[in-house]
Design a protein around this motif. Structure first.
Motif, short mmCIF file in Angstrom:
data_model
loop_
_atom_site.label_atom_id
_atom_site.label_comp_id
_atom_site.label_asym_id
_atom_site.label_seq_id
_atom_site.Cartn_x
_atom_site.Cartn_y
_atom_site.Cartn_z
N SER A 1 0.82 -1.21 0.00
CA SER A 1 0.00 0.00 0.00
C SER A 1 0.86 1.26 0.00
CB SER A 1 -0.93 0.02 1.22
OG SER A 1 -0.17 0.08 2.43
N LYS A 2 2.13 1.13 0.37
CA LYS A 2 3.03 2.28 0.41
C LYS A 2 3.99 2.29 -0.77
CE LYS A 2 2.76 3.02 5.37
NZ LYS A 2 3.48 3.36 6.62
N GLU A 3 3.83 1.33 -1.68
CA GLU A 3 4.71 1.25 -2.84
C GLU A 3 4.15 2.06 -4.01
OE1 GLU A 3 5.50 -2.73 -4.05
OE2 GLU A 3 6.19 -3.37 -2.08
N GLN A 4 5.06 2.56 -4.82
CA GLN A 4 4.69 3.13 -6.10
C GLN A 4 5.82 2.85 -7.08
OE1 GLN A 4 4.38 7.37 -4.84
NE2 GLN A 4 5.93 7.78 -6.37
N PRO A 5 5.52 2.76 -8.35
CA PRO A 5 6.57 2.43 -9.31
C PRO A 5 7.54 3.59 -9.50
CG PRO A 5 4.52 2.94 -10.45
CD PRO A 5 4.20 2.90 -8.98
N ALA A 6 8.77 3.25 -9.80
CA ALA A 6 9.74 4.27 -10.21
C ALA A 6 9.47 4.57 -11.68
CB ALA A 6 11.16 3.75 -10.02
N LYS A 7 9.27 5.83 -12.00
CA LYS A 7 8.98 6.23 -13.38
C LYS A 7 10.02 7.22 -13.88
CE LYS A 7 3.95 5.62 -12.97
NZ LYS A 7 2.63 6.27 -13.16
N PRO A 8 10.76 6.85 -14.94
CA PRO A 8 10.81 5.56 -15.61
C PRO A 8 11.40 4.49 -14.71
CG PRO A 8 11.76 7.31 -16.98
CD PRO A 8 11.59 7.86 -15.61
N ARG A 9 11.12 3.23 -15.04
CA ARG A 9 11.61 2.13 -14.25
C ARG A 9 13.13 2.11 -14.24
NH1 ARG A 9 9.61 -3.67 -16.06
NH2 ARG A 9 11.09 -3.24 -17.73
N VAL A 10 13.71 1.64 -13.16
CA VAL A 10 15.17 1.55 -13.03
C VAL A 10 15.56 0.09 -13.01
CG1 VAL A 10 17.17 2.14 -11.61
CG2 VAL A 10 15.20 3.69 -11.70
N GLY A 11 16.30 -0.36 -14.03
CA GLY A 11 16.69 -1.74 -14.11
C GLY A 11 15.52 -2.64 -14.47
N GLU A 12 15.61 -3.91 -14.09
CA GLU A 12 14.56 -4.86 -14.41
C GLU A 12 13.41 -4.83 -13.40
OE1 GLU A 12 16.97 -8.61 -15.69
OE2 GLU A 12 18.27 -7.00 -15.01
N GLU A 13 13.71 -4.41 -12.19
CA GLU A 13 12.69 -4.29 -11.15
C GLU A 13 13.01 -3.05 -10.32
OE1 GLU A 13 11.48 -8.36 -9.41
OE2 GLU A 13 13.64 -8.56 -9.75
N SER A 14 11.99 -2.29 -9.98
CA SER A 14 12.23 -1.13 -9.12
C SER A 14 10.94 -0.74 -8.42
CB SER A 14 12.78 0.06 -9.92
OG SER A 14 11.93 0.41 -11.00
N THR A 15 11.10 -0.27 -7.19
CA THR A 15 9.97 0.10 -6.36
C THR A 15 10.38 1.27 -5.46
OG1 THR A 15 9.33 -2.23 -6.21
CG2 THR A 15 8.29 -0.73 -4.66
N LEU A 16 9.46 2.19 -5.25
CA LEU A 16 9.65 3.24 -4.26
C LEU A 16 8.67 2.97 -3.12
CD1 LEU A 16 9.81 6.38 -6.59
CD2 LEU A 16 11.72 5.03 -5.69
N VAL A 17 9.16 2.96 -1.90
CA VAL A 17 8.31 2.73 -0.73
C VAL A 17 8.27 4.04 0.06
CG1 VAL A 17 7.88 1.31 1.30
CG2 VAL A 17 9.04 0.32 -0.69
N ILE A 18 7.09 4.65 0.12
CA ILE A 18 6.93 5.96 0.74
C ILE A 18 6.55 5.81 2.21
CG2 ILE A 18 5.83 8.20 0.53
CD1 ILE A 18 7.44 7.29 -1.95
N ASN A 19 7.36 6.43 3.07
CA ASN A 19 7.09 6.41 4.52
C ASN A 19 6.83 5.00 5.06
OD1 ASN A 19 7.31 9.21 4.53
ND2 ASN A 19 5.13 9.51 4.21
N PRO A 20 7.82 4.10 4.91
CA PRO A 20 7.63 2.74 5.42
C PRO A 20 7.59 2.72 6.95
CG PRO A 20 9.90 3.08 4.76
CD PRO A 20 9.15 4.30 4.33
N GLY A 21 6.97 1.69 7.49
CA GLY A 21 6.90 1.56 8.94
C GLY A 21 6.16 2.73 9.57
N ALA A 22 6.75 3.28 10.63
CA ALA A 22 6.12 4.39 11.34
C ALA A 22 6.65 5.75 10.88
CB ALA A 22 6.34 4.24 12.84
#
Length: 213
Positions: free
Chosen positions: A128-149
């Protein structure tokens, strides 16, 4: 690699959706080839962004360091991930203050499959806190916004071939995914340059500008 990419879509769903939307954009430069070589420790240190190579305001804090295996695993697991070979990391302070910090980790594995497995574990399961990196970086990429607390940071994760990269921006804004993405992309392209026997010259400023075109 085809089967690996296909299976990764389950672990990184946002990127599967984003890949089609990015395809219509003109690329600023050729996409980096996967990291397939056994990058030496000294070359990993060269790849890590130095002063003037990160985003504006960020300066290297201390020395570039050799990463221990457990740093390439989840925070709950203090062992080295399967297939881990070596890695490096660096910390950055913002405008001379350690109240705001950034971190870059590079982790090299013996196979792309082991790198993929570690990447999936590394980024966690807070979809629920993930969003794609745009443009994608490498074969897999993810941005996690404010993980945990946390309320004001962003983690960026990328896998290219046998290499995993993590960027963390603390205390700046969780609303700066573009900055995390730029540091991810610059680090990956610097890995590619070193793999090709060239000096690492790409900067995060270059990548942020290119992504905005």
């Amino acid at each position: 690699m085809v089967s690996l990419t296909a299976c990764s879509s389950d672990g990184d769903g946002p990127n599967s959706a984003s890949s089609g939307s990015d395809s219509g954009k003109p690329a600023s430069s050729p996409a980096p080839k996967p990291i397939t070589k056994d990058i030496a420790q000294a070359d990993i240190s060269q790849v890590l962004l130095g002063d003037g190579e990160a985003l504006p305001g960020w300066a290297l804090h201390g020395d570039k360091k050799v990463t221990k295996g457990e740093s390439c695993n989840t925070t709950e697991d203090y062992s080295s991930p399967k297939g881990w070979i070596r890695g490096g990391n660096a910390a950055y302070e913002y405008n001379g203050s350690t109240r705001r910090m950034a971190y870059v980790h590079i982790c090299l594995f013996d196979t792309a499959e082991h790198a993929h497995n570690a990447y999936v574990a590394w980024k966690g399961t807070k979809t629920s806190k993930e969003q794609p990196a745009k443009p994608r970086v490498g074969e897999e990429s993810t941005l996690v916004i404010n993980p945990g607390a946390s309320e004001d940071n962003v983690n960026g994760f990328s896998r290219s071939g046998k290499a995993n990269i993590r960027v963390r921006l603390d205390g700046v804004t969780g609303a700066d995914p573009a900055g995390a993405r730029a540091m991810l992309a610059a680090t990956l392209k610097r890995l590619q340059q070193v793999q090709d026997g060239k000096p690492a010259t790409v900067t995060a400023v270059d990548e942020r500008a290119a992504a905005g075109k």
